[in-house]
Motif scaffolding. Structure first.
Motif, PDB file in Angstrom:
ATOM      1  N   PHE A  43       0.809  -1.189  -0.064  1.00 35.69           N
ATOM      2  CA  PHE A  43       0.157  -0.217   0.144  1.00 35.69           C
ATOM      3  C   PHE A  43       0.746   1.119  -0.012  1.00 35.69           C
ATOM      4  O   PHE A  43       2.033   1.103   0.290  1.00 35.69           O
ATOM      5  N   THR A  44       0.140   2.351  -0.219  1.00 35.09           N
ATOM      6  CA  THR A  44       0.937   3.527  -0.339  1.00 35.09           C
ATOM      7  C   THR A  44       0.910   4.415   0.889  1.00 35.09           C
ATOM      8  O   THR A  44       0.058   4.465   1.716  1.00 35.09           O
ATOM      9  N   GLY A  45       2.431   4.659   1.464  1.00 36.05           N
ATOM     10  CA  GLY A  45       2.855   5.586   2.418  1.00 36.05           C
ATOM     11  C   GLY A  45       2.970   6.917   1.991  1.00 36.05           C
ATOM     12  O   GLY A  45       3.405   7.107   0.774  1.00 36.05           O
ATOM     13  N   LYS A  46       3.152   7.768   3.079  1.00 41.66           N
ATOM     14  CA  LYS A  46       3.293   9.194   2.626  1.00 41.66           C
ATOM     15  C   LYS A  46       4.259   9.850   3.738  1.00 41.66           C
ATOM     16  O   LYS A  46       4.256   9.503   4.937  1.00 41.66           O
ATOM     17  N   ALA A 130      -8.510  -5.103  17.641  1.00 43.43           N
ATOM     18  CA  ALA A 130      -7.549  -3.867  17.757  1.00 43.43           C
ATOM     19  C   ALA A 130      -6.675  -4.016  16.606  1.00 43.43           C
ATOM     20  O   ALA A 130      -5.901  -5.060  16.444  1.00 43.43           O
ATOM     21  N   LEU A 131      -6.091  -2.655  16.241  1.00 41.85           N
ATOM     22  CA  LEU A 131      -5.146  -2.544  15.059  1.00 41.85           C
ATOM     23  C   LEU A 131      -4.309  -1.412  15.347  1.00 41.85           C
ATOM     24  O   LEU A 131      -4.734  -0.415  15.944  1.00 41.85           O
ATOM     25  N   ASP A 132      -2.838  -1.812  15.142  1.00 40.53           N
ATOM     26  CA  ASP A 132      -1.964  -1.024  15.263  1.00 40.53           C
ATOM     27  C   ASP A 132      -1.115  -0.553  13.701  1.00 40.53           C
ATOM     28  O   ASP A 132      -1.205  -1.884  13.029  1.00 40.53           O
ATOM     29  N   PHE A 133      -0.824   0.620  13.689  1.00 43.27           N
ATOM     30  CA  PHE A 133      -0.008   0.787  12.522  1.00 43.27           C
ATOM     31  C   PHE A 133       1.016   1.822  12.869  1.00 43.27           C
ATOM     32  O   PHE A 133       0.765   2.940  13.253  1.00 43.27           O
ATOM     33  N   TYR A 173     -11.583  -8.932   6.259  1.00 43.57           N
ATOM     34  CA  TYR A 173     -11.604  -7.814   5.893  1.00 43.57           C
ATOM     35  C   TYR A 173     -11.773  -6.841   6.760  1.00 43.57           C
ATOM     36  O   TYR A 173     -12.244  -6.877   8.027  1.00 43.57           O
ATOM     37  N   TYR A 174     -10.879  -5.665   6.632  1.00 45.32           N
ATOM     38  CA  TYR A 174     -10.843  -4.690   7.392  1.00 45.32           C
ATOM     39  C   TYR A 174     -11.420  -3.185   7.255  1.00 45.32           C
ATOM     40  O   TYR A 174     -11.108  -2.338   6.320  1.00 45.32           O
ATOM     41  N   PRO A 175     -12.727  -3.098   7.468  1.00 48.49           N
ATOM     42  CA  PRO A 175     -13.550  -1.839   6.945  1.00 48.49           C
ATOM     43  C   PRO A 175     -12.963  -0.552   7.515  1.00 48.49           C
ATOM     44  O   PRO A 175     -12.837   0.506   6.778  1.00 48.49           O
ATOM     45  N   ASP A 176     -12.323  -0.331   8.639  1.00 51.75           N
ATOM     46  CA  ASP A 176     -11.792   0.777   9.218  1.00 51.75           C
ATOM     47  C   ASP A 176     -10.380   0.806   8.701  1.00 51.75           C
ATOM     48  O   ASP A 176      -9.496   0.663   9.754  1.00 51.75           O
ATOM     49  N   THR A 193      -4.578   1.895   4.842  1.00 50.70           N
ATOM     50  CA  THR A 193      -3.725   0.518   4.921  1.00 50.70           C
ATOM     51  C   THR A 193      -4.619  -0.713   4.407  1.00 50.70           C
ATOM     52  O   THR A 193      -5.731  -0.169   3.975  1.00 50.70           O
ATOM     53  N   PRO A 194      -4.041  -1.917   3.924  1.00 44.32           N
ATOM     54  CA  PRO A 194      -5.143  -2.769   3.242  1.00 44.32           C
ATOM     55  C   PRO A 194      -6.336  -3.130   3.906  1.00 44.32           C
ATOM     56  O   PRO A 194      -6.369  -3.022   5.239  1.00 44.32           O
ATOM     57  N   ASN A 195      -7.387  -3.162   3.175  1.00 44.84           N
ATOM     58  CA  ASN A 195      -8.682  -3.304   3.821  1.00 44.84           C
ATOM     59  C   ASN A 195      -8.981  -5.024   3.694  1.00 44.84           C
ATOM     60  O   ASN A 195     -10.021  -5.309   4.154  1.00 44.84           O
TER      61      ASN A 195
END
Length: 428
Positions: A43-46, A130-133, A173-176, A193-195
């Motif tokens: 996926f694309t970061g900035k 719970a998701l961490d990024f 599947y990660y909707p958020d 991030t990938p869904n």
């Protein structure tokens, strides 16, 4: 969320779908451990290059995970939790890196056709996750790790079982999946991030409850009504117990202080792991218990030269009532009051700050026991959740709101008096 209880109900599974008239208590479920990998696409970061905003590609990753769960409702449902192990990047990059972590706090799956050996079985499911990024841009590597502590995910897939092993192929599947990520202290960018991810897993199921070595006990436990009082046929008024189990805490509200002073830190926080330790007494015939519990969660985060740490030491007195016993699942609800000793520390480029607070916090206790043998068992599994909606303190006149949820996933509860009675064959 409530029915995650069954993930620790250690009984064996049927090889085929049981007729409605022959659904026995000890055939209700089986437990398993699973090791799996989730493949996430790139996926694309900035990032900022000088004062210029540039985009770049984060690589595909494989995230290995340990699952603890079980098949329930005689093979028609699956309940589980997950613990991330290690992430592997499929392509290295010396300038940037990424961390993406997925925890399933409570997951449930539905199997239209009951689980059966040597048969393909489809499923669909949903989970509280719970998701961490975190994206790392070298040479600093001081970017924040953002957390989504209360989000929903979905999955679907197929299972194939042979003896004690089952293979899984699924899609998560990660909707958020949109993050308002701080690429500096003052500048934020939307990063997606990938869904979805591809999941591969291999699980091993165990049979523990029926291995108690006494067919007479199995027969008696299977004779209990499907729905009954937990204290049914109790041989004693009550029993003392000691309990211990791993826990984690989540703040459910944004902090006014961080919103104002450090917007690049997490709005809501999650603690590291800690142990919930309890001593109590269960009133068998009254279907309730009272206990004193000890917890010491630590919340810590760091980004762009700021380090923030919150250490909480808490002792709670609680009383809870069991609502029913459904095939070995005994939910309870009650009230508690806790005394919290909180140490807050903050280190920035401008200096440091240390504060100490002592507060009394009212809370709500709820959870469930796994009790195939009702009050005969001297070793059971318990799940506790404690919610403190008013938990907060102030820093420089601004509110630091926790609205804290403590989640004690699996607590091992030991009843010494029941153990002694079992050795004297009182239950037989």
């Amino acid at each position: 969320m409530t029915f995650v209880l069954f993930c620790s109900f250690n009984v064996s599974a049927q090889e085929d779908v049981l007729p409605t008239t022959d659904k026995k208590r000890l055939d209700f479920a089986k437990t398993y451990f699973e090791v799996g990998g989730n493949v996430l696409p790139s996926f694309t970061g900035k990032r900022l290059s000088g004062n210029e905003l540039t985009s770049f590609k984060h690589p595909e990753t494989i995230n290995t995970t340990l699952y603890w769960g079980g098949f329930h409702f005689w093979g028609h449902a699956e309940f589980y939790v997950s613990f991330p192990l290690r992430q592997f990047n499929l392509k290295s990059n010396e300038e940037t890196d990424v961390e993406f972590t997925h925890y399933t706090v409570t997951g449930a799956r539905f199997l239209p056709w009951a689980y059966r050996e040597k048969r393909l079985r489809p499923y669909v499911g949903i989970g509280w996750s719970a998701l961490d990024f975190k994206q790392v841009v070298r040479p600093d590597e001081d970017q924040p790790k953002l957390e989504k502590n209360f989000t929903w995910t979905a999955d679907a897939g197929i299972l194939y079982g042979y003896k004690n092993f089952t293979a899984r192929l699924g899609v998560n599947y990660y909707p958020d999946n949109v993050w308002n990520y701080p690429i500096s202290k003052t500048e934020f960018q939307k990063i997606k991030t990938p869904n979805f991810s591809l999941q591969l897993g291999l699980l091993y199921a165990m049979d523990l409850t029926k291995d108690n070595g006494d067919p007479a006990i199995n027969k008696r436990w299977n004779s209990y009504p499907e729905v009954s009082s937990l204290g049914l046929n109790a041989s004693s008024f009550g029993d003392f117990f000691a309990a211990v189990g791993p826990s984690v805490s989540f703040s459910l509200a944004s902090s006014e202080y961080n919103d104002s002073e450090y917007p690049y830190l997490n709005k809501k926080q999650a603690s590291g792991g800690y142990f919930d330790i309890a001593l109590g007494y269960q009133f068998n015939t009254a279907n309730m218990f009272t206990a004193v519990s000890f917890r010491n969660p630590k919340f810590e985060q760091q980004a762009y030269g700021t380090r923030q740490t919150i250490k909480k030491t808490s002792v709670a007195l609680e009383t809870a009532k069991f609502l029913t016993d459904y095939t070995g699942f005994a939910p309870f609800i009650g009230l508690n009051v806790a005394y919290d000793h909180i140490k807050y520390s903050e280190i920035t480029d401008e200096g440091s700050k240390k504060l100490t607070f002592g507060k009394v916090e009212p809370g709500i206790t709820f959870g469930w026991d796994i009790v195939p043998g009702k009050s005969e068992e001297y070793l059971i599994l318990r799940t506790n959740l404690r919610w403190y909606p008013f938990s907060s303190f102030e820093v420089d006149g601004k509110k630091f709101n926790f609205n804290q949820l403590e989640y004690n996933l699996i607590q091992l509860v030991f009843y010494p008096e029941r153990f002694l009675r079992s050795k004297k064959n009182i239950f037989k």
